[in-house]
Design a protein around this motif. Sequence first.
Motif, PDB file in Angstrom:
ATOM      1  N   VAL A 101       0.861  -1.188   0.000  1.00 20.86           N
ATOM      2  CA  VAL A 101       0.000   0.000   0.000  1.00 20.86           C
ATOM      3  C   VAL A 101       0.893   1.232   0.000  1.00 20.86           C
ATOM      4  CG1 VAL A 101      -1.663   1.368   1.339  1.00 20.86           C
ATOM      5  CG2 VAL A 101      -1.922  -1.119   1.202  1.00 20.86           C
ATOM      6  N   GLY A 102       0.506   2.240  -0.756  1.00 21.28           N
ATOM      7  CA  GLY A 102       1.224   3.509  -0.742  1.00 21.28           C
ATOM      8  C   GLY A 102       0.255   4.671  -0.847  1.00 21.28           C
ATOM      9  N   VAL A 103       0.412   5.651   0.014  1.00 23.09           N
ATOM     10  CA  VAL A 103      -0.423   6.860  -0.025  1.00 23.09           C
ATOM     11  C   VAL A 103       0.469   8.085   0.102  1.00 23.09           C
ATOM     12  CG1 VAL A 103      -2.193   8.217   1.161  1.00 23.09           C
ATOM     13  CG2 VAL A 103      -2.469   5.733   0.935  1.00 23.09           C
ATOM     14  N   VAL A 104       0.322   9.005  -0.821  1.00 26.15           N
ATOM     15  CA  VAL A 104       0.971  10.317  -0.739  1.00 26.15           C
ATOM     16  C   VAL A 104      -0.128  11.368  -0.746  1.00 26.15           C
ATOM     17  CG1 VAL A 104       2.463  11.996  -1.896  1.00 26.15           C
ATOM     18  CG2 VAL A 104       3.113   9.574  -1.851  1.00 26.15           C
ATOM     19  N   GLN A 105      -0.197  12.125   0.328  1.00 26.63           N
ATOM     20  CA  GLN A 105      -1.164  13.221   0.426  1.00 26.63           C
ATOM     21  C   GLN A 105      -0.448  14.534   0.185  1.00 26.63           C
ATOM     22  OE1 GLN A 105      -4.574  13.221   1.018  1.00 26.63           O
ATOM     23  NE2 GLN A 105      -4.544  15.450   0.736  1.00 26.63           N
ATOM     24  N   GLU A 106      -0.675  15.135  -0.989  1.00 21.46           N
ATOM     25  CA  GLU A 106      -0.101  16.454  -1.274  1.00 21.46           C
ATOM     26  C   GLU A 106      -0.973  17.467  -0.547  1.00 21.46           C
ATOM     27  OE1 GLU A 106       1.523  19.929  -2.571  1.00 21.46           O
ATOM     28  OE2 GLU A 106      -0.582  19.440  -2.839  1.00 21.46           O
ATOM     29  N   VAL A 107      -0.378  18.155   0.424  1.00 23.22           N
ATOM     30  CA  VAL A 107      -1.167  18.902   1.394  1.00 23.22           C
ATOM     31  C   VAL A 107      -1.803  20.146   0.792  1.00 23.22           C
ATOM     32  CG1 VAL A 107      -1.085  20.133   3.595  1.00 23.22           C
ATOM     33  CG2 VAL A 107       0.230  18.012   3.300  1.00 23.22           C
ATOM     34  N   SER A 108      -1.030  20.984   0.122  1.00 18.28           N
ATOM     35  CA  SER A 108      -1.537  22.279  -0.316  1.00 18.28           C
ATOM     36  C   SER A 108      -2.624  22.158  -1.381  1.00 18.28           C
ATOM     37  CB  SER A 108      -0.385  23.140  -0.839  1.00 18.28           C
ATOM     38  OG  SER A 108       0.556  23.388   0.179  1.00 18.28           O
ATOM     39  N   ARG A 109      -2.456  21.221  -2.302  1.00 16.88           N
ATOM     40  CA  ARG A 109      -3.451  21.041  -3.367  1.00 16.88           C
ATOM     41  C   ARG A 109      -4.541  20.042  -2.977  1.00 16.88           C
ATOM     42  NH1 ARG A 109      -1.031  20.315  -9.273  1.00 16.88           N
ATOM     43  NH2 ARG A 109      -3.203  20.832  -9.714  1.00 16.88           N
ATOM     44  N   ASP A 110      -4.373  19.433  -1.806  1.00 14.36           N
ATOM     45  CA  ASP A 110      -5.329  18.443  -1.310  1.00 14.36           C
ATOM     46  C   ASP A 110      -5.545  17.324  -2.330  1.00 14.36           C
ATOM     47  OD1 ASP A 110      -7.010  17.242   0.513  1.00 14.36           O
ATOM     48  OD2 ASP A 110      -8.777  18.408  -0.059  1.00 14.36           O
ATOM     49  N   GLU A 111      -4.438  16.796  -2.828  1.00 10.31           N
ATOM     50  CA  GLU A 111      -4.492  15.661  -3.748  1.00 10.31           C
ATOM     51  C   GLU A 111      -4.057  14.397  -3.017  1.00 10.31           C
ATOM     52  OE1 GLU A 111      -3.956  17.098  -8.277  1.00 10.31           O
ATOM     53  OE2 GLU A 111      -2.086  16.977  -7.131  1.00 10.31           O
ATOM     54  N   SER A 112      -4.872  13.366  -3.122  1.00  6.03           N
ATOM     55  CA  SER A 112      -4.605  12.099  -2.466  1.00  6.03           C
ATOM     56  C   SER A 112      -4.208  11.058  -3.512  1.00  6.03           C
ATOM     57  CB  SER A 112      -5.850  11.616  -1.711  1.00  6.03           C
ATOM     58  OG  SER A 112      -5.615  10.350  -1.121  1.00  6.03           O
ATOM     59  N   PHE A 113      -2.931  10.696  -3.505  1.00  8.57           N
ATOM     60  CA  PHE A 113      -2.416   9.662  -4.404  1.00  8.57           C
ATOM     61  C   PHE A 113      -2.386   8.336  -3.640  1.00  8.57           C
ATOM     62  CE2 PHE A 113      -0.682  13.678  -5.840  1.00  8.57           C
ATOM     63  CZ  PHE A 113      -0.838  13.624  -7.215  1.00  8.57           C
ATOM     64  N   ARG A 114      -2.905   7.283  -4.265  1.00 11.61           N
ATOM     65  CA  ARG A 114      -3.070   6.015  -3.564  1.00 11.61           C
ATOM     66  C   ARG A 114      -2.755   4.865  -4.505  1.00 11.61           C
ATOM     67  NH1 ARG A 114      -7.417   2.668  -3.526  1.00 11.61           N
ATOM     68  NH2 ARG A 114      -8.624   4.203  -4.725  1.00 11.61           N
ATOM     69  N   ALA A 115      -2.073   3.850  -3.997  1.00 10.64           N
ATOM     70  CA  ALA A 115      -1.768   2.672  -4.811  1.00 10.64           C
ATOM     71  C   ALA A 115      -1.862   1.415  -3.952  1.00 10.64           C
ATOM     72  CB  ALA A 115      -0.372   2.773  -5.428  1.00 10.64           C
ATOM     73  N   VAL A 116      -2.250   0.331  -4.596  1.00  7.94           N
ATOM     74  CA  VAL A 116      -2.306  -0.990  -3.972  1.00  7.94           C
ATOM     75  C   VAL A 116      -1.589  -1.965  -4.887  1.00  7.94           C
ATOM     76  CG1 VAL A 116      -3.825  -2.843  -3.158  1.00  7.94           C
ATOM     77  CG2 VAL A 116      -4.532  -0.462  -2.902  1.00  7.94           C
ATOM     78  N   ARG A 117      -0.764  -2.812  -4.315  1.00 11.34           N
ATOM     79  CA  ARG A 117      -0.023  -3.774  -5.125  1.00 11.34           C
ATOM     80  C   ARG A 117      -0.997  -4.618  -5.957  1.00 11.34           C
ATOM     81  NH1 ARG A 117       3.307  -7.562  -1.534  1.00 11.34           N
ATOM     82  NH2 ARG A 117       1.257  -8.510  -1.204  1.00 11.34           N
ATOM     83  N   GLY A 118      -0.822  -4.555  -7.265  1.00  7.86           N
ATOM     84  CA  GLY A 118      -1.682  -5.294  -8.178  1.00  7.86           C
ATOM     85  C   GLY A 118      -3.028  -4.653  -8.420  1.00  7.86           C
ATOM     86  N   GLY A 119      -3.258  -3.485  -7.822  1.00 10.97           N
ATOM     87  CA  GLY A 119      -4.581  -2.869  -7.922  1.00 10.97           C
ATOM     88  C   GLY A 119      -4.614  -1.508  -8.568  1.00 10.97           C
ATOM     89  N   GLY A 120      -3.469  -1.045  -9.086  1.00 13.25           N
ATOM     90  CA  GLY A 120      -3.442   0.228  -9.782  1.00 13.25           C
ATOM     91  C   GLY A 120      -3.128   1.406  -8.888  1.00 13.25           C
ATOM     92  N   ALA A 121      -3.051   2.585  -9.512  1.00 13.23           N
ATOM     93  CA  ALA A 121      -2.733   3.831  -8.820  1.00 13.23           C
ATOM     94  C   ALA A 121      -3.814   4.860  -9.122  1.00 13.23           C
ATOM     95  CB  ALA A 121      -1.362   4.348  -9.255  1.00 13.23           C
ATOM     96  N   PHE A 122      -4.049   5.758  -8.148  1.00 15.51           N
ATOM     97  CA  PHE A 122      -5.166   6.689  -8.246  1.00 15.51           C
ATOM     98  C   PHE A 122      -4.779   8.048  -7.671  1.00 15.51           C
ATOM     99  CE2 PHE A 122      -6.537   2.368  -7.686  1.00 15.51           C
ATOM    100  CZ  PHE A 122      -7.524   2.188  -8.640  1.00 15.51           C
ATOM    101  N   CYS A 123      -5.414   9.093  -8.195  1.00 13.16           N
ATOM    102  CA  CYS A 123      -5.341  10.425  -7.608  1.00 13.16           C
ATOM    103  C   CYS A 123      -6.766  10.879  -7.338  1.00 13.16           C
ATOM    104  CB  CYS A 123      -4.637  11.412  -8.522  1.00 13.16           C
ATOM    105  SG  CYS A 123      -4.587  13.104  -7.876  1.00 13.16           S
ATOM    106  N   ASN A 124      -7.083  11.116  -6.075  1.00 13.47           N
ATOM    107  CA  ASN A 124      -8.462  11.441  -5.681  1.00 13.47           C
ATOM    108  C   ASN A 124      -9.448  10.434  -6.270  1.00 13.47           C
ATOM    109  OD1 ASN A 124      -7.419  13.611  -4.285  1.00 13.47           O
ATOM    110  ND2 ASN A 124      -7.940  15.113  -5.854  1.00 13.47           N
ATOM    111  N   ASP A 125      -9.013   9.168  -6.225  1.00 15.31           N
ATOM    112  CA  ASP A 125      -9.810   8.005  -6.640  1.00 15.31           C
ATOM    113  C   ASP A 125     -10.029   7.891  -8.147  1.00 15.31           C
ATOM    114  OD1 ASP A 125     -10.047   6.888  -4.098  1.00 15.31           O
ATOM    115  OD2 ASP A 125     -11.787   8.115  -3.622  1.00 15.31           O
ATOM    116  N   HIS A 126      -9.332   8.705  -8.938  1.00 18.72           N
ATOM    117  CA  HIS A 126      -9.349   8.563 -10.386  1.00 18.72           C
ATOM    118  C   HIS A 126      -8.067   7.838 -10.818  1.00 18.72           C
ATOM    119  CE1 HIS A 126     -12.830  11.150 -10.769  1.00 18.72           C
ATOM    120  NE2 HIS A 126     -12.221  12.065 -10.025  1.00 18.72           N
ATOM    121  N   PRO A 127      -8.161   6.835 -11.694  1.00 22.33           N
ATOM    122  CA  PRO A 127      -6.956   6.104 -12.113  1.00 22.33           C
ATOM    123  C   PRO A 127      -5.929   7.030 -12.754  1.00 22.33           C
ATOM    124  CG  PRO A 127      -8.944   4.937 -12.817  1.00 22.33           C
ATOM    125  CD  PRO A 127      -9.386   6.285 -12.317  1.00 22.33           C
ATOM    126  N   ILE A 128      -4.655   6.781 -12.459  1.00 21.39           N
ATOM    127  CA  ILE A 128      -3.577   7.549 -13.066  1.00 21.39           C
ATOM    128  C   ILE A 128      -2.599   6.599 -13.746  1.00 21.39           C
ATOM    129  CG2 ILE A 128      -3.713   9.560 -11.567  1.00 21.39           C
ATOM    130  CD1 ILE A 128      -1.453   8.382  -9.884  1.00 21.39           C
TER     131      ILE A 128
END
Length: 268
Positions: A119-146
């Motif tokens: 699991v990986g999460v990067v929260q960019e604070v000023s722009r309030d962007e939440s980047f999230r990834a799960v092994r084998g499950g893809g990567a997302f920014c604010n729950d949109h695939p990237i």
Amino acid sequence: MTPLDFTQLSHNVAALCRSTAEFIRQEATVFDRAKIEHKGLHDLVSYVDQETERRLVAGLRELLPQAGFITEEGTAGPDSQSEEFTWIIDPLDGTTNFVHGLPVYSISVGLLHGAELAVGVVQEVSRDESFRAVRGGGAFCNDHPIHVTDVTDLHSSLIATGFPYKDFGKLDSFLQILGAFMTRSHGVRRLGSAAVDLAYVAAGRCEAFFEFNLNSYDVAAGILLVREAGGHVTQFLTDGDPLFGRELVASNGHLHQQVQGVIGEFWQ
């Protein structure tokens, strides 16, 4: 025992990071630079780093009580890498930016499952962007695939890097590499947060990122983001472990050998 649902865990971690980022944003409006401390040469820490980490550790312990911790500020006690689960946390990646009021800083939380990032999460604070990834499950920014870009020509790429700030023994080699990328790409950017740099490679905002003298908590979440977005992450000149290897190249994959080739011309 029910297998751990890493996807649901990633959502829970992202929610924790979002709520914790609210504390950082509030403190940014009243922060007093007189309150900073120095861990080493040009290595800053503030009560905001420490309190953010305490909040993250408390929340993550509730989510996964059996996990160990690797943390930047040591608020979880001595690093305790577990055989099964280990959280790797940077509570405020980009402290120098935060202290000076430059709006590029982030929270970075990665989870090791055994020896693999899960699991990986990067929260960019000023722009309030939440980047999230799960092994084998893809990567997302604010729950949109990237996804990383499909650029194949180094001359059409944008490169991110981080400048050395406390170990200048390889400064000459680094400056030569920097000059080469300046003349062989669309440009080089230095944002001041390795976690954000990696998230931006994953999101296709730049094609590659390289830096040395990194720690695992700087890059754990970002490594998984790039890989799950279709990119490639290694050490400078080999396919060695970038998590604990202290140096890292991340790219969209298409340019990886070209980026390593430029670094290899000057790196000693």
